[in-house]
Design an enzyme around this catalytic site. Structure first.
Site, PDB file in Angstrom:
ATOM      1  N   LYS A 160      71.730  -6.979 -14.294  1.00  0.00           N
ATOM      2  CA  LYS A 160      71.987  -5.882 -15.217  1.00  0.00           C
ATOM      3  C   LYS A 160      71.066  -4.699 -14.943  1.00  0.00           C
ATOM      4  O   LYS A 160      71.510  -3.569 -14.826  1.00  0.00           O
ATOM      5  CB  LYS A 160      71.841  -6.364 -16.662  1.00  0.00           C
ATOM      6  CG  LYS A 160      72.787  -7.522 -16.989  1.00  0.00           C
ATOM      7  CD  LYS A 160      72.553  -8.078 -18.374  1.00  0.00           C
ATOM      8  CE  LYS A 160      73.416  -9.313 -18.622  1.00  0.00           C
ATOM      9  NZ  LYS A 160      74.846  -9.043 -18.600  1.00  0.00           N
ATOM     10  N   ASP A 201      65.071 -13.869 -24.312  1.00  0.00           N
ATOM     11  CA  ASP A 201      66.063 -13.516 -23.288  1.00  0.00           C
ATOM     12  C   ASP A 201      66.104 -11.994 -23.238  1.00  0.00           C
ATOM     13  O   ASP A 201      66.568 -11.337 -24.160  1.00  0.00           O
ATOM     14  CB  ASP A 201      67.432 -14.079 -23.666  1.00  0.00           C
ATOM     15  CG  ASP A 201      68.523 -13.731 -22.657  1.00  0.00           C
ATOM     16  OD1 ASP A 201      68.285 -12.891 -21.771  1.00  0.00           O
ATOM     17  OD2 ASP A 201      69.636 -14.287 -22.780  1.00  0.00           O
ATOM     18  N   TRP A 207      75.160 -14.203 -27.237  1.00  0.00           N
ATOM     19  CA  TRP A 207      74.316 -14.882 -26.257  1.00  0.00           C
ATOM     20  C   TRP A 207      73.341 -15.841 -26.915  1.00  0.00           C
ATOM     21  O   TRP A 207      73.137 -16.965 -26.431  1.00  0.00           O
ATOM     22  CB  TRP A 207      73.611 -13.873 -25.356  1.00  0.00           C
ATOM     23  CG  TRP A 207      74.574 -13.267 -24.397  1.00  0.00           C
ATOM     24  CD1 TRP A 207      75.003 -11.976 -24.351  1.00  0.00           C
ATOM     25  CD2 TRP A 207      75.298 -13.950 -23.355  1.00  0.00           C
ATOM     26  NE1 TRP A 207      75.936 -11.811 -23.352  1.00  0.00           N
ATOM     27  CE2 TRP A 207      76.136 -13.002 -22.726  1.00  0.00           C
ATOM     28  CE3 TRP A 207      75.311 -15.270 -22.906  1.00  0.00           C
ATOM     29  CZ2 TRP A 207      76.974 -13.333 -21.668  1.00  0.00           C
ATOM     30  CZ3 TRP A 207      76.156 -15.612 -21.843  1.00  0.00           C
ATOM     31  CH2 TRP A 207      76.969 -14.642 -21.241  1.00  0.00           C
TER      32      TRP A 207
END
Length: 365
Positions: free
Chosen positions: A201, A177, A102
């Site tokens: 999530k 993040d 990511w």
């Protein structure tokens, strides 16, 4: 109805009480005669929902008063562009710490808007750890330093909170993040200039993005930043400049209320530690499975593991699905298996997984 144990990395399992409350309120929210999805985002009913959600999130994370909470759209992937457009100001370089898939995607996207300096990378060891801050090499004048504090795909989680003051660069805002571990553990918000995460999530349905941004970081957007993505515009309009993901905010608010009933972030963190210790403990004791991440940097939320005989992968997935254990296949970029054990996954679900793994290994060894 039979509920399965859902180990999906996202969209992920939600607390069952939240789903039941949403079902009960689907047609009529608190006597309004309509459901939340039908409400005007500027009406008093929905404004009360959004205000309560923001207040509860601020309480759960102990967000200081000089930070704004924004409800946005586009997910973490869109934020990879929105962040440089908002934070560059008159600077031309941003620094990135690359710890997995990511953060790798994030720095590639940022290159569309600025020069990128890789301040540190774990690529040389296969993204199995987090480079210690002593190894970070910041550029002379970066607009910000980007981190992904939990890599969902690789299962790497920061074992520390970045503090640039320790390397003499405390004036540089840290961006994080936190998509896949927000609300799973205590965090010192004041260490960061901006935190962001997709909701799908640990918070709610896909479509909602949470941004927590310090006041002094606002107002630095580049000239061609779209107005709807300008953090200052969004903040000045209470996240209502354009229609926000209203139902996502509503579900997030129910999740925040559920978390408070569990005892808050400290209590859920204790549960998450117990779940992670159970699963990693079994993996470490097994000669049939393995986890390849540095134990000091293992994620509590996303646990990748491999069968040492990968010829058994398909059988493992088929039999686990038959046993009501779903979404255990690892990301295509790394293979193997992955169990995502977010806040909504109870200890009983992790125990069911370990029991199955133990039985499968006994039968296939």
């Amino acid at each position: 109805m039979s509920r399965v144990w859902n180990f999906s990395a996202g969209p992920a399992a939600l607390p069952e009480p939240v789903l039941r409350q949403a079902a009960e309120e689907m047609l009529d929210w608190h006597g309004a005669g309509m459901g939340v999805m039908e409400m005007s985002h500027r009406g008093k009913e929905f404004m009360s929902i959004a205000e309560a959600a923001e207040a509860d999130l601020r309480e759960l994370l102990a967000v200081p008063s000089n930070y704004r909470i924004l409800f946005m759209q586009g997910g973490a992937i869109a934020e990879n562009a929105i962040i440089p457009m908002n934070l560059l100001g008159d600077k031309r370089v941003a620094d990135y710490v690359v710890t997995g898939s990511w953060s790798q995607k994030s720095q590639k996207e940022a290159r569309r808007y600025c020069e990128v300096n890789i301040a540190a990378s774990a690529e040389a060891n296969g993204f199995r750890s987090v480079p210690p801050m002593a190894e970070w090499k910041l550029s002379a004048d970066p607009a910000y330093v980007f981190t992904c504090t939990n890599e969902t795909i690789g299962g790497v989680e920061y074992p520390f909170e970045p503090d640039l003051a320790t390397i003499g660069r405390g004036e540089v805002p840290v961006v994080a993040d936190v998509s896949s571990h927000i609300l799973s553990r205590k965090v010192d918000i004041s260490r960061y200039g901006l935190l962001f995460g997709g909701a799908q999530k640990n918070i709610g349905p896909a479509g909602l993005t949470i941004v927590i941004v310090r006041d002094d970081v606002l107002g630095r957007s580049i000239a061609h930043c779209p107005t709807a993505f300008d953090y200052k515009t969004v903040a000045d309009n209470g996240s209502m400049y354009n229609t926000p993901p209203t139902y996502g905010i509503y579900i997030a608010g129910l999740v925040f209320q559920w978390l408070k009933r569990q005892g808050g972030v400290a209590a859920i963190e204790a549960q998450n530690i117990a779940k992670a210790e159970l699963l990693y403990g079994y993996l470490d004791a097994s000669d049939f499975y393995e986890n390849r991440i540095d134990p000091a940097c293992r994620s509590r939320m996303n646990v990748p593991f491999f069968l040492k005989d990968e010829a058994l992968n398909e059988a493992f997935l088929a039999e686990s699905k038959a046993a009501g254990l779903l979404q255990l296949k690892g990301h295509k970029s790394v293979g193997g298996m992955r169990a995502s054990i977010y806040n909504a996954m109870p200890l009983a679900g992790v125990q069911a997984l370990v029991d199955f793994m133990r039985d499968f290994a006994a039968r296939r060894a």
